[in-house]
Motif scaffolding. Structure first.
Motif, short mmCIF file in Angstrom:
data_model
loop_
_atom_site.label_atom_id
_atom_site.label_comp_id
_atom_site.label_asym_id
_atom_site.label_seq_id
_atom_site.Cartn_x
_atom_site.Cartn_y
_atom_site.Cartn_z
N GLN A 136 43.16 41.23 27.10
CA GLN A 136 43.36 41.56 28.70
C GLN A 136 43.11 40.13 29.37
OE1 GLN A 136 41.80 45.11 29.83
NE2 GLN A 136 41.59 46.14 27.86
N ILE A 137 43.84 40.16 30.73
CA ILE A 137 43.41 38.83 31.33
C ILE A 137 43.29 39.37 33.06
CG2 ILE A 137 44.56 36.76 32.40
CD1 ILE A 137 45.99 36.26 29.75
N THR A 138 42.37 38.90 33.49
CA THR A 138 42.31 39.05 35.10
C THR A 138 42.56 37.85 35.57
OG1 THR A 138 39.94 38.58 34.81
CG2 THR A 138 40.63 40.92 34.83
N MET A 139 43.60 37.83 36.54
CA MET A 139 44.24 36.68 37.32
C MET A 139 44.27 36.88 38.74
SD MET A 139 47.57 34.74 35.77
CE MET A 139 48.12 32.91 36.68
N TYR A 140 43.64 35.93 39.51
CA TYR A 140 43.50 36.11 40.85
C TYR A 140 44.49 34.87 41.46
CZ TYR A 140 42.43 36.77 45.76
OH TYR A 140 42.13 36.95 47.18
N VAL A 141 45.56 34.99 42.33
CA VAL A 141 46.27 33.92 42.81
C VAL A 141 46.38 34.02 44.39
CG1 VAL A 141 48.34 32.85 43.21
CG2 VAL A 141 47.81 33.88 40.88
N CYS A 142 45.92 32.87 44.94
CA CYS A 142 45.80 33.07 46.54
C CYS A 142 47.34 33.07 47.11
CB CYS A 142 45.29 31.62 46.93
SG CYS A 142 43.24 31.45 46.80
N GLY A 143 47.39 34.00 48.04
CA GLY A 143 48.63 34.49 48.35
C GLY A 143 48.78 33.93 49.65
N MET A 192 38.15 40.01 47.78
CA MET A 192 39.07 40.77 47.13
C MET A 192 39.04 40.41 45.56
SD MET A 192 41.97 40.87 49.94
CE MET A 192 41.93 39.08 50.66
N ALA A 193 38.59 39.36 45.02
CA ALA A 193 38.74 38.94 43.75
C ALA A 193 37.63 39.75 43.22
CB ALA A 193 38.70 37.34 43.65
N THR A 194 36.54 39.64 43.46
CA THR A 194 35.45 40.37 43.03
C THR A 194 35.57 41.91 42.75
OG1 THR A 194 34.01 40.08 44.74
CG2 THR A 194 33.76 38.43 43.05
N LYS A 195 35.92 42.44 44.20
CA LYS A 195 36.01 43.79 44.41
C LYS A 195 37.13 44.42 43.41
CE LYS A 195 37.60 47.41 47.55
NZ LYS A 195 38.21 47.84 48.65
N LEU A 196 38.36 43.68 43.16
CA LEU A 196 39.54 44.17 42.20
C LEU A 196 39.43 43.81 40.70
CD1 LEU A 196 42.20 43.88 45.02
CD2 LEU A 196 41.06 45.98 44.33
N LEU A 197 38.59 42.51 40.57
CA LEU A 197 38.86 42.15 38.95
C LEU A 197 37.52 42.19 38.71
CD1 LEU A 197 41.57 39.46 39.70
CD2 LEU A 197 41.84 41.67 38.69
N GLY A 198 36.37 42.14 39.31
CA GLY A 198 35.02 41.99 38.69
C GLY A 198 34.35 40.73 39.01
N ASP A 199 32.93 40.67 38.94
CA ASP A 199 32.24 39.58 39.19
C ASP A 199 32.74 38.37 38.59
OD1 ASP A 199 30.78 41.31 40.82
OD2 ASP A 199 28.99 41.56 39.56
N LYS A 250 29.22 33.62 37.05
CA LYS A 250 30.13 32.59 37.04
C LYS A 250 31.25 33.26 37.67
CE LYS A 250 32.52 29.08 34.29
NZ LYS A 250 32.82 28.32 33.13
N PHE A 251 31.86 32.82 38.58
CA PHE A 251 33.15 33.43 39.65
C PHE A 251 34.26 33.34 38.52
CE2 PHE A 251 36.33 33.16 43.13
CZ PHE A 251 36.57 34.42 43.25
N ALA A 252 35.18 32.24 37.99
CA ALA A 252 36.24 32.33 37.15
C ALA A 252 35.68 31.23 36.33
CB ALA A 252 37.19 31.86 38.25
N ASN A 253 36.62 31.77 34.80
CA ASN A 253 36.14 30.85 33.78
C ASN A 253 37.25 29.76 33.75
OD1 ASN A 253 33.91 32.05 32.78
ND2 ASN A 253 35.34 33.38 31.47
N TYR A 254 38.35 29.91 34.21
CA TYR A 254 39.30 28.85 34.49
C TYR A 254 40.10 28.75 35.71
CZ TYR A 254 39.31 29.63 29.34
OH TYR A 254 38.76 29.92 28.27
N TRP A 255 40.34 27.44 36.16
CA TRP A 255 40.89 27.21 37.71
C TRP A 255 42.40 26.41 37.36
CZ3 TRP A 255 39.32 28.84 42.43
CH2 TRP A 255 38.00 29.48 42.34
N LEU A 256 43.34 27.10 37.81
CA LEU A 256 44.62 26.37 37.82
C LEU A 256 45.15 26.17 38.96
CD1 LEU A 256 46.39 28.85 35.12
CD2 LEU A 256 44.80 26.82 34.60
N HIS A 257 45.69 24.56 39.19
CA HIS A 257 45.98 24.25 40.41
C HIS A 257 47.62 23.93 40.27
CE1 HIS A 257 41.89 24.61 41.52
NE2 HIS A 257 42.28 24.94 42.56
N ASN A 258 48.59 24.31 41.20
CA ASN A 258 49.99 23.56 40.82
C ASN A 258 50.37 22.59 41.82
OD1 ASN A 258 50.15 26.32 43.25
ND2 ASN A 258 51.72 24.61 43.62
#
Length: 473
Positions: free
Chosen positions: A22-29, A215-222, A252-260
């Protein structure tokens, strides 16, 4: 093992999700005050392609991407259009879905809106104040950036560099309100004739950065697996998200940060953006360019690299996509006279290795440029096989299936002739009449039939294996 480049560490790392499979993924819209431009679409396409590959590899992806529907630009648009800010956002959210659907971007699991998250935002800010990370000042609430020990880690900037930059951006009013130039707004006191919400600090609205943390922590977890967005969001937006979220949760907020990378335009390869006025909206471009071509063009550049938008590059993408479609069509045509037998050993061995090579490229930080080269080789091999005197149905089908499956990861769907789209029986009868005319050297009738089919949008191609047809796209 999938490896990805983590902006937080500036290293390529093995990907290990918090929960297996399972993967939790948040992308800024987008901020929804206008149609999205091609630069916005690049981010959506890049992370949709990554999402598709994760799903291909068997992961379940909980993919959340927000709509920022509270913003100065939205307020300005509402005044100009003489409608409410929510009506402005509703209009452009609808347009966003239309444009991204056209580009075959899968819809997010959830698309939360700031206006619908206001109570959570206020509660989040109250926790930060209680912990000493934030303070109220004349109706505004600010975050004490210097109090967060790792501030600047994501963007690789020192506190001194950040302080100097912040000081240059401040106006006198902000200097008076802030304890420190580095501090950033969590809540803004309402100005005259602006939309507002009631809060413990008076009427106002949230700052930009707090929205995504909430929104990220509410919907996907801390703690989430992946947080993604454009390179321009590294600082201050993502830097501030980390500071807010980790101060509030202690995790820790996010384990991996990806930037395009950016989309550039013109001879100077300037970044495309609304602020520079050099943007092209998806809403306009899809009226002139096949959306699948635009999708293919962007999806086949590795997500961290910049993309140079030009007519020449679009034409190259169209030509390459046409070749892939042609390879599929050639194989589909040969299915008519293919013999029933098991796939031959050589083809089976090739397809197994081709899959390994494709996955190796994608596992390497989603290197789509190497992966599409492997797909091109598959199409070339399929063309060669399709031209043989005798072909095996199962071999053709396995080649075609591999081509379809891998292109689906890029968000590209090959066209398949369907009887609902055209009258296949009529077309085949006309082709038979034309073949008979050619056999009798009645070239006038042959040309008349070809022209008739062309008027119906059907293009004929005479091959060594007979006449095949396709719809004129």
């Amino acid at each position: 093992m999938i490896q990805l480049y983590n902006t937080l560490t500036n290293e390529k790392e093995d990907f290990t999700p918090l929960n297996p499979g399972q993967i939790t993924m948040y992308v800024c819209g987008p901020t929804v005050y206008n149609y999205i431009h091609i630069g916005n679409a690049r981010s959506a396409i890049a992370f949709d392609t990554i999402r598709r590959y994760f799903e291909y590899r068997g992961f379940h992806v909980n993919y959340v991407s927000n709509f920022t529907d509270v913003d100065d630009k939205i307020i300005a648009a509402s005044k100009k259009l003489k409608i409410t800010p929510r009506e402005v956002s509703d209009k452009y959210i609808k347009a966003f879905y239309e444009d991204t659907d056209a580009l075959n971007i899968k819809r997010a699991t959830l698309n939360p809106r700031v206006m619908d998250t206001m109570d959570d935002i206020i509660n989040f800010i109250q926790v930060l104040i209680a912990k000493g990370y934030a303070y109220e000042s004349q109706g505004d609430v600010y975050y004490r950036a210097r109090k967060f020990a790792n501030y600047g880690q994501l963007s690789g900037q020192s506190i001194d560099e950040l302080e100097q930059g912040a000081s240059q951006r401040l106006n006198d009013d902000e200097i008076q309100k802030k304890e420190d130039p580095l501090d950033f707004a969590l809540w803004k006191a309402a100005k005259k004739d602006e939309i507002f919400w009631k809060s413990p600090w008076g009427n106002g609205r949230p700052g930009w950065h707090i929205e995504c943390s909430v929104m990220a922590t509410k919907l996907l977890g801390d703690t989430i697996d992946i947080h993604a967005g454009g390179q321009d969001l590294e600082f201050p937006h993502h830097e501030n998200e980390i500071a807010q979220s980790e101060a509030k949760t202690g995790k820790k907020f996010a384990n991996y940060w990806l930037h395009n990378g950016f989309v550039t335009i013109g001879e100077d390869e300037e970044k495309m953006s609304k602020s520079l006025g050099n943007f092209i909206t998806v809403h306009d471009i899809v009226k002139k360019v096949n959306p699948q071509v635009l999708r293919f063009f962007m999806a086949t550049t590795q997500y961290r690299r910049p993309i140079k938008y030009s007519q020449a590059n679009l034409e190259d993408a169209a030509a390459n996509l046409k070749k892939l479609q042609g390879a599929y069509d050639n194989a589909a045509y040969r299915l008519k006279d293919a013999v029933d037998a098991q796939i031959d050993g050589e083809s089976k061995k090739y397809l197994a290795q081709q899959k390994v090579d494709f996955e190796a490229a994608m596992d390497d930080d989603f290197n789509v440029q190497n992966a599409i080269t492997v797909v091109y080789d598959l199409a070339k091999r399929l063309n060669v096989y399709s031209s043989e005197t005798q072909v095996v149905k199962s071999t053709l089908e396995e080649f075609m299936s591999a081509l379809v499956e891998e292109l689906n990861i890029f968000g590209v769907f090959l066209n398949v002739h369907k009887e609902a789209d055209v009258d296949v029986k009529e077309i085949e009868e006309l082709i038979e009449q034309r073949n008979e005319a050619r056999k009798n050297h009645d070239f006038e009738k042959s040309d008349t039939i070809r022209d008739l089919l062309k008027e119906k949008g059907i293009i004929l191609e005479d091959t060594a294996q007979g006449t095949r047809w396709k719809k004129d796209e």
